[in-house]
Design a protein around this motif. Structure first.
Motif, PDB file in Angstrom:
ATOM      1  N   ALA A 118      15.110   8.701 -16.463  1.00 46.27           N
ATOM      2  CA  ALA A 118      14.872  10.073 -16.260  1.00 46.27           C
ATOM      3  C   ALA A 118      13.580  10.694 -16.398  1.00 46.27           C
ATOM      4  O   ALA A 118      13.186  11.560 -15.732  1.00 46.27           O
ATOM      5  N   ALA A 119      12.943  10.309 -17.250  1.00 43.01           N
ATOM      6  CA  ALA A 119      11.658  10.644 -17.692  1.00 43.01           C
ATOM      7  C   ALA A 119      10.704  10.331 -16.543  1.00 43.01           C
ATOM      8  O   ALA A 119       9.695  11.200 -16.256  1.00 43.01           O
ATOM      9  N   ALA A 120      10.963   9.031 -16.295  1.00 41.45           N
ATOM     10  CA  ALA A 120      10.179   8.467 -15.026  1.00 41.45           C
ATOM     11  C   ALA A 120      10.253   9.293 -13.830  1.00 41.45           C
ATOM     12  O   ALA A 120       9.449   9.708 -12.983  1.00 41.45           O
ATOM     13  N   ALA A 121      11.605   9.823 -13.537  1.00 44.34           N
ATOM     14  CA  ALA A 121      12.044  10.761 -12.468  1.00 44.34           C
ATOM     15  C   ALA A 121      11.323  11.868 -12.443  1.00 44.34           C
ATOM     16  O   ALA A 121      10.670  12.611 -11.400  1.00 44.34           O
ATOM     17  N   LEU A 122      11.213  12.595 -13.737  1.00 46.63           N
ATOM     18  CA  LEU A 122      10.713  13.920 -13.968  1.00 46.63           C
ATOM     19  C   LEU A 122       9.305  13.749 -13.499  1.00 46.63           C
ATOM     20  O   LEU A 122       8.594  14.543 -12.973  1.00 46.63           O
ATOM     21  N   GLU A 123       8.437  12.754 -14.102  1.00 44.90           N
ATOM     22  CA  GLU A 123       7.278  12.528 -13.853  1.00 44.90           C
ATOM     23  C   GLU A 123       7.064  12.479 -12.357  1.00 44.90           C
ATOM     24  O   GLU A 123       5.846  13.116 -11.945  1.00 44.90           O
ATOM     25  N   TRP A 124       7.546  11.734 -11.821  1.00 43.67           N
ATOM     26  CA  TRP A 124       7.456  11.697 -10.267  1.00 43.67           C
ATOM     27  C   TRP A 124       7.763  12.988  -9.580  1.00 43.67           C
ATOM     28  O   TRP A 124       6.927  13.331  -8.540  1.00 43.67           O
ATOM     29  N   ALA A 125       8.621  13.746  -9.994  1.00 43.84           N
ATOM     30  CA  ALA A 125       9.093  14.945  -9.396  1.00 43.84           C
ATOM     31  C   ALA A 125       7.933  16.081  -9.557  1.00 43.84           C
ATOM     32  O   ALA A 125       7.405  16.766  -8.854  1.00 43.84           O
ATOM     33  N   LEU A 126       7.311  16.020 -10.791  1.00 49.14           N
ATOM     34  CA  LEU A 126       6.346  16.828 -11.337  1.00 49.14           C
ATOM     35  C   LEU A 126       5.155  16.683 -10.551  1.00 49.14           C
ATOM     36  O   LEU A 126       4.228  17.524 -10.098  1.00 49.14           O
ATOM     37  N   ALA A 127       4.802  15.220 -10.195  1.00 49.15           N
ATOM     38  CA  ALA A 127       3.662  14.952  -9.266  1.00 49.15           C
ATOM     39  C   ALA A 127       3.762  15.566  -7.874  1.00 49.15           C
ATOM     40  O   ALA A 127       2.712  15.902  -6.953  1.00 49.15           O
ATOM     41  N   GLN A 128       5.116  15.262  -7.217  1.00 49.58           N
ATOM     42  CA  GLN A 128       5.371  15.859  -6.033  1.00 49.58           C
ATOM     43  C   GLN A 128       5.128  17.198  -6.108  1.00 49.58           C
ATOM     44  O   GLN A 128       4.449  17.852  -5.096  1.00 49.58           O
ATOM     45  N   VAL A 138      22.537  18.644 -25.996  1.00 50.40           N
ATOM     46  CA  VAL A 138      22.096  18.230 -24.835  1.00 50.40           C
ATOM     47  C   VAL A 138      21.308  19.437 -24.150  1.00 50.40           C
ATOM     48  O   VAL A 138      20.447  19.211 -23.546  1.00 50.40           O
ATOM     49  N   GLU A 139      21.866  20.752 -24.351  1.00 48.56           N
ATOM     50  CA  GLU A 139      21.137  21.843 -24.006  1.00 48.56           C
ATOM     51  C   GLU A 139      19.807  21.881 -24.555  1.00 48.56           C
ATOM     52  O   GLU A 139      18.775  22.434 -23.974  1.00 48.56           O
ATOM     53  N   GLU A 140      19.713  21.493 -25.760  1.00 51.39           N
ATOM     54  CA  GLU A 140      18.357  21.481 -26.546  1.00 51.39           C
ATOM     55  C   GLU A 140      17.334  20.413 -25.858  1.00 51.39           C
ATOM     56  O   GLU A 140      16.104  20.490 -25.763  1.00 51.39           O
ATOM     57  N   LEU A 141      18.077  19.370 -25.468  1.00 54.09           N
ATOM     58  CA  LEU A 141      17.356  18.203 -24.903  1.00 54.09           C
ATOM     59  C   LEU A 141      16.601  18.897 -23.598  1.00 54.09           C
ATOM     60  O   LEU A 141      15.382  18.544 -23.310  1.00 54.09           O
ATOM     61  N   VAL A 142      17.435  19.590 -22.642  1.00 52.43           N
ATOM     62  CA  VAL A 142      16.907  19.862 -21.557  1.00 52.43           C
ATOM     63  C   VAL A 142      16.009  21.073 -21.473  1.00 52.43           C
ATOM     64  O   VAL A 142      15.141  20.973 -21.084  1.00 52.43           O
ATOM     65  N   ARG A 143      16.169  21.849 -22.411  1.00 58.49           N
ATOM     66  CA  ARG A 143      15.429  22.855 -22.513  1.00 58.49           C
ATOM     67  C   ARG A 143      13.799  22.440 -23.188  1.00 58.49           C
ATOM     68  O   ARG A 143      12.976  22.964 -22.799  1.00 58.49           O
ATOM     69  N   LYS A 144      14.009  21.488 -24.152  1.00 61.99           N
ATOM     70  CA  LYS A 144      12.807  21.040 -24.599  1.00 61.99           C
ATOM     71  C   LYS A 144      11.981  20.269 -23.487  1.00 61.99           C
ATOM     72  O   LYS A 144      10.634  20.653 -23.366  1.00 61.99           O
ATOM     73  N   ALA A 145      12.680  19.279 -22.737  1.00 65.17           N
ATOM     74  CA  ALA A 145      11.957  18.728 -21.679  1.00 65.17           C
ATOM     75  C   ALA A 145      11.349  19.631 -20.652  1.00 65.17           C
ATOM     76  O   ALA A 145      10.212  19.368 -20.063  1.00 65.17           O
ATOM     77  N   ALA A 146      12.212  20.622 -20.168  1.00 62.66           N
ATOM     78  CA  ALA A 146      11.676  21.709 -19.243  1.00 62.66           C
ATOM     79  C   ALA A 146      10.440  22.485 -19.914  1.00 62.66           C
ATOM     80  O   ALA A 146       9.444  22.853 -19.227  1.00 62.66           O
ATOM     81  N   SER A 147      10.551  22.768 -21.093  1.00 58.24           N
ATOM     82  CA  SER A 147       9.336  23.700 -21.777  1.00 58.24           C
ATOM     83  C   SER A 147       8.108  22.708 -21.945  1.00 58.24           C
ATOM     84  O   SER A 147       7.048  23.332 -21.669  1.00 58.24           O
ATOM     85  N   GLU A 148       8.257  21.434 -22.134  1.00 56.55           N
ATOM     86  CA  GLU A 148       7.068  20.561 -22.178  1.00 56.55           C
ATOM     87  C   GLU A 148       6.640  20.545 -20.778  1.00 56.55           C
ATOM     88  O   GLU A 148       5.114  20.254 -20.895  1.00 56.55           O
ATOM     89  N   ALA A 149       7.392  20.042 -19.988  1.00 57.04           N
ATOM     90  CA  ALA A 149       6.812  20.102 -18.645  1.00 57.04           C
ATOM     91  C   ALA A 149       6.161  21.280 -18.092  1.00 57.04           C
ATOM     92  O   ALA A 149       5.149  21.019 -17.373  1.00 57.04           O
ATOM     93  N   ALA A 150       6.626  22.276 -18.448  1.00 56.57           N
ATOM     94  CA  ALA A 150       6.006  23.697 -18.057  1.00 56.57           C
ATOM     95  C   ALA A 150       4.677  23.998 -18.679  1.00 56.57           C
ATOM     96  O   ALA A 150       3.682  24.298 -18.172  1.00 56.57           O
ATOM     97  N   ALA A 151       4.465  23.657 -19.938  1.00 56.75           N
ATOM     98  CA  ALA A 151       3.379  23.578 -20.717  1.00 56.75           C
ATOM     99  C   ALA A 151       2.319  22.768 -20.133  1.00 56.75           C
ATOM    100  O   ALA A 151       1.341  23.097 -20.157  1.00 56.75           O
ATOM    101  N   ALA A 152       2.463  21.443 -19.722  1.00 58.05           N
ATOM    102  CA  ALA A 152       1.746  20.615 -19.178  1.00 58.05           C
ATOM    103  C   ALA A 152       1.247  20.767 -18.036  1.00 58.05           C
ATOM    104  O   ALA A 152       0.199  20.515 -17.467  1.00 58.05           O
ATOM    105  N   HIS A 153       2.000  21.803 -17.011  1.00 60.28           N
ATOM    106  CA  HIS A 153       1.952  22.240 -15.803  1.00 60.28           C
ATOM    107  C   HIS A 153       2.058  23.592 -15.497  1.00 60.28           C
ATOM    108  O   HIS A 153       3.056  23.969 -15.198  1.00 60.28           O
TER     109      HIS A 153
END
Length: 291
Positions: free
Chosen positions: A16-26, A67-82
């Motif tokens: 799933a992390a790999a899918a997210l990485e690809w999605a952010l690149a797209q 689960v909600e914290e997992l998703v919140r953290k992943a979205a927050s980290e992705a937003a901070a990086a991009h």
């Protein structure tokens, strides 16, 4: 290019992390917002596996909060990086395939990892992947960890057999090639019947392949008029489609196919061919169908 969101099936697993990485690149290419969705399926399974849980445990409100914290953290980290991208996340309930298919009505692209845990356990081992790729209302990308790097070099490849669905895939592929500023490689797999092999010689075979290639001239002219800067090459081969397309993906950064075809691509997403491509392609695979 549509501004509809990129929907990522996310469960915290490495794939799933790999899918997210690809999605952010797209998203960096086309500027679309990215939405993470964790499908919480605990009401429909006898044993739930997810963050902080062990097999066989029944989830409770604490599990939901994890689960909600997992998703919140992943979205927050992705937003901070991009910081130039819009990234959000949410937890949804229900069978993964049905929920993803429903969510795809508002998405421009669905991105899935090849394996997961929790609601996505065995995502590509059975009917879920076939259902999502065959019935989603937008293109679906399946990303394997080893093929996920967004900066992966190479051309865009597309499998085309002249069917309506494959011509939709051709349009998607040339658009992606233009976005990435890379060449487009068009692959046409042609499988004649056994009687055709016995009744025709080598010259007749070559003539048949040339006719298959000629069928692509008109749709290619139309798309190249829209994307004149994309360099296009065409390969027409009398071969089984699965092995040919897997091989064609070796030097590609993206492999694109339609949901159904005729001839060599018939039943692409209904049986072993699609499963082989999704599981063994050397690049992420995009499955395109009409909205």
């Amino acid at each position: 290019m549509s501004d509809a969101q990129i929907l990522v099936g996310y469960d915290g697993s490495p794939d799933a992390a790999a899918a997210l990485e690809w999605a952010l690149a797209q998203a960096r290419l086309d500027g679309r917002p990215v939405r993470l969705a964790y499908i919480f399926e605990w009401l429909t399974v006898a044993g739930w596996i997810g963050p902080g849980m062990t097999p066989g445990m029944w989830p409770d409100e604490q599990a939901r909060q994890q689960v909600e914290e997992l998703v919140r953290k992943a979205a927050s980290e992705a937003a901070a990086a991009h910081p130039d991208l819009t990234v959000s996340g949410e937890v949804l309930d229900g069978p993964p395939a049905l929920v993803l298919e429903e969510c795809s009505t508002e998405a421009g692209l669905v991105v899935l990892g090849s394996r997961g845990h929790g609601g996505f356990a065995g995502l590509l081992a059975g009917s879920t992947a076939v259902s999502v790729t065959a019935h989603a209302h937008c293109p679906v990308v399946v990303v394997r960890r080893e093929t996920a790097v967004g900066t992966r070099a190479g051309h865009v490849a597309v499998g085309v057999d002249g069917s309506e669905q494959s011509l939709l895939a051709l349009g998607f592929a040339i658009e992606q090639a233009a976005l990435r500023r890379v060449p487009l490689h068009v692959v046409r797999a042609w499988q004649p019947g056994r009687e055709q092999w016995t009744l025709t010689g080598e010259q007749a075979r070559e003539a048949a392949l040339a006719a298959q290639r000629a069928d692509l001239d008109e749709p290619l002219r139309r798309w190249q008029a829209t994307f004149p800067d994309v360099e296009v090459s065409v390969e027409t081969v009398a071969a089984a489609p699965a092995g040919l397309l897997i091989d064609a993906s070796r030097n590609a950064q993206l492999m694109v196919v339609g949901t159904r075809g005729r001839g060599g691509l018939r039943g692409m997403l209904l049986g072993s061919v699609s499963q082989q491509l999704i599981q063994h392609a050397h690049s992420p695979v995009v499955v395109v169908r009409e909205r």
